[in-house]
Every structure is written in C-alpha cells, then in structure tokens.
Design an enzyme around this catalytic site. Structure first.
Site, PDB file in Angstrom:
ATOM      1  N   CYS A 193       0.820  -1.211   0.000  1.00 22.02           N
ATOM      2  CA  CYS A 193       0.000   0.000   0.000  1.00 22.02           C
ATOM      3  C   CYS A 193       0.855   1.263   0.000  1.00 22.02           C
ATOM      4  CB  CYS A 193      -0.944   0.013   1.199  1.00 22.02           C
ATOM      5  SG  CYS A 193      -0.114   0.006   2.801  1.00 22.02           S
ATOM      6  N   THR A 245      -2.676  -7.190   7.848  1.00 22.45           N
ATOM      7  CA  THR A 245      -2.921  -5.851   8.392  1.00 22.45           C
ATOM      8  C   THR A 245      -4.213  -5.813   9.195  1.00 22.45           C
ATOM      9  OG1 THR A 245      -1.724  -4.799   6.570  1.00 22.45           O
ATOM     10  CG2 THR A 245      -3.241  -3.412   7.822  1.00 22.45           C
TER      11      THR A 245
END
Length: 424
Positions: free
Chosen positions: A50, A191
C-alpha cells in the site's frame, strides 16, 4: 552487471499515484515475466504494497529509464507521472535501500515488521517464477539476515507499531468511550489481523470481520472473538458500525457513497469513523464528503506515525550502523566474486603451460634422455613461461611511469615471507 532498485513510495508519491502504480496479486507473476523479458534485464523481483511499488533488477547496464518506461506502459501512465515521483539506486546504494526497506527504516511507521514479510513474499514469487539469479538470490538472503539482526539487536521492534496500530490509535482518540464502540473490519489479511488484535487490546465492544471468502473471515473471527460476514452482508452490518477499517486487495472500491448514505440514515446520522488502508482504495473518496463521516487514508495517519518515529530515533541510529556493516560485507563478497572470472582464466593459463611442459618432458623421457636433465629443463621452462608475460608488462608499465601497476604488482607478485627468507 548493475544492480538497480527503482520505485515510488509514500514519501515521493500521493496515494492517487501509488494506487495507479500498484500491482494486484493477480498481476504480479505476469508483470515479473514482462520485466525480466526486457532487453538487458537478467534478474528481477517486484514488491508492491500500500505504501510502495519497487522493482529490483540486475541489468547489463544501468537501464533505469527502460525499466521506468516499462512500469509506465504496464499501468498505462504518462511518463511525466512517474518521472515526478520515481527514484532509483544503483549497486551499493540499491543494496542499502533494500536493506533499509527490509529493516523498516524506510517505512511510514518506523520499524514496522510487516514489510519484511512482504519482501519475503516478493522474493518467493520471483524465485518461483525464475526471476532470480545468483546476484539477487544472494542479496535477498543477506538482506533478510541483516534485517533479522536489526530486529534482534536494536529496540526498533519493541512495542510493535504499524499502520494498523496508527489507525486504532487515531480511532481511540476520537471516541471518548471506546469500550462502547463497534468496529467493522473489511479484509482478513495480516494488516486487518493486526487491527483486530489492537482493537481488542484497546477494549472495543463489538467486532465484525467481512471478507470475500467467508471461511477466511471465520478463521480470523475465531482468533479475535469477532463475528464473521461476507462482503455481500456489509450493507446490513454498516449501520451498526462506529468504526470501519478496510484493507483488501480489491481492484475496485467496496464501499460507495450511496451505501454509506443509506447506513447513516439507519444510524440516525450518528458519526462514522473510517480508515482506508488499502491501495487501490476500498472506500470511494466521495464518502468523505458526507457530513457525518470522518474518512482517513493511509496518508492521513502521518501525525500518529511521526510520534512513533521520534520514539524510535535511537534504535534507528543503531539499525543504520548495522546496515552499514551489512553493506560493507555484501560489497566485499561481491568484489571477491567479481575476481572469480579473472582467477579462473589465470589458473587456466597456468594449467595450459604446465600441460605443455609436461607433454614435452614425457616425450624426452620416452626417448631415453637423462631424467635429471629433463627435470631441470622442465623447471626452467615453466619458470620462464610463467614469468615472461608479467615481466614484459612490468617493463612497459615502468617505461610509461604507471606506478599504480608497479605498486599492485609488488603486492600481487612478491611474497614478503619468501623475500625475508632470501635475505636471511
């Protein structure tokens, strides 16, 4: 051969650019094959998270422009978009960059541990798809060793902090009574698992995990004492969620403005706190325009993360020192390997001279010549042939005042121990 590291990250590119340059999991193998097929690219690996997209290559020349042009073509981006955001490093600086990334020193959250796992996945993908050769294989293995040393010998990994932690920390500051809040987590990867654990530690009341595959959602939900739902059930669950944190690998948004508006009406416009950690984004940016929604992206977590960076400054300095030592070791080993071809050719030359001298000596013995004279002739012949070429080149170097060659020859050709014995 040149080692090249090229990419963009959270420091050089906005989230809008990063999501355009990110590779989906389904694209990675094909992208790696394309990258390695470029002229002059002998080895390649692709890292896409990301916060960064990076390409690691071994090329015949520097090749950064060719690799950058390919990255733009793959994502159908104009060259100027990448030119403004991309960086590249060569050889030792490329290795240093990779080691800093692996140790979490280049991360948005200093010292975050997830990046090392993501790098190992990139390494394994490259290995499984014939992207690696000896150069990248050795570099990655050495990098993992240095990163492990950094984590074990410094405080960089103490009290683990990550983007996940930053998201939960921000949420806990916004809600006065965090114990009464309900959270909806979208995704079931590492995550989101970290987010779930941090939420539980913070005392969240209700927790729901939504995922494309319900089985994976149920597995995570069981571990963190949460409810599991599929993505199709999100519209119903959304109205009950005070906190929404999303991190999937979906190429398209999962939450749109209309869906959130509907949920707000059912909630009688009680505020909703949303954090979109995904790249590309899971939540349409227009959702942030709604009056009762507080939408944050990974870039908005910078303030929380900066505080963490200050706390880890001392550990980071120690880590940088370990990485510098790791770079020196890697460069030394690389130089030693670089001399391998020269050493091989030198030994082959010596072996050819030996074989020729041996052939002549055996022929002389077969003709009945005195063995002692044959051995004396053999030793003189070998000595003369081995020394003839270097002697000529030393004379030429002396005539041209090439003191660098003469100094190197003194180091390479003269054995100090033998000289001491002769003088004695």
């Amino acid at each position: 051969m040149t080692l090249l590291a090229l990419g963009i990250n959270h420091k050089t590119a906005t989230i809008e650019v990063r999501e355009q340059v990110a590779f989906t999991p389904a694209e990675l193998a094909g992208a790696l094959a394309e990258l390695k097929s470029l002229p002059g690219v002998n080895e390649a690996a692709v890292l896409s998270t990301c916060n960064r997209t990076e390409l690691y290559c071994v090329t015949d020349s520097q090749g950064e422009r060719e690799v950058l042009d390919w990255l733009g073509r793959f994502h159908a981006l104009p060259p100027e978009t990448l030119m403004q955001s991309a960086y590249h490093y060569l050889d030792g600086e490329a290795a240093r960059h990779l080691m800093r990334v692996a140790a979490g020193l280049d991360s948005m959250v200093l010292g975050e541990p997830q990046i090392l796992g993501q790098l190992k996945e990139a390494y394994q993908l490259a290995r499984d798809n014939a992207g690696l050769g000896g150069e990248l294989e050795r570099l990655f293995q050495h990098t993992f060793s240095v990163a492990k040393q950094v984590r074990s010998e410094t405080g960089i990994g103490e009290n683990p902090v990550s983007v996940a932690y930053a998201a939960v920390s921000l949420a806990s500051h916004i809600f006065d009574d965090f114990g009464r809040a309900r959270a909806l987590l979208i995704g079931a990867g590492e995550t989101i698992e970290l987010v779930a654990r941090h939420l539980r530690e913070a005392g969240i009341r209700g927790l729901t995990v939504a995922n494309r595959t319900r089985e994976r959602a149920e597995l995570l939900a069981h571990e963190v004492d949460a409810e599991a739902i599929s993505l199709g059930e999100i519209p119903q669950a959304l109205a009950h969620a005070d906190i929404i944190i999303s991190s999937t690998a979906s190429p398209l948004p999962i939450l749109g403005k209309g869906m959130v508006e509907s949920a707000l009406k059912k909630r009688r416009h009680r505020p909703m706190f949303m954090v979109d950690i995904a790249v590309p984004r899971d939540i349409e940016s227009q959702v942030g325009e709604l009056d009762d929604v507080f939408l944050y992206s990974v870039d908005d977590l910078q303030e929380v993360i900066e505080e963490n960076r200050k706390q880890r400054a001392v550990a980071a300095a120690q880590a940088e020192s370990l990485i510098e030592h790791g770079i020196q070791h890697w460069q030394h080993e690389r130089r030693v390997r670089g001399a391998g071809d020269l050493i091989r050719r030198y030994r082959e030359q010596g072996e050819a001279l030996r074989e020729e001298a041996e052939r002549q000596a055996l022929a002389q013995l077969a003709r009945g010549e005195d063995p002692e004279k044959v051995l004396q002739r053999l030793s003189r012949q070998l000595t003369n042939k081995l020394l003839h070429g270097p002697t000529l080149r030393l004379r030429e170097a002396s005539g041209e005042a090439r003191h660098d060659i003469l100094k190197a020859a003194d180091t390479l050709l003269i054995d100090p121990a033998a000289s001491t014995q002769d003088s004695a």
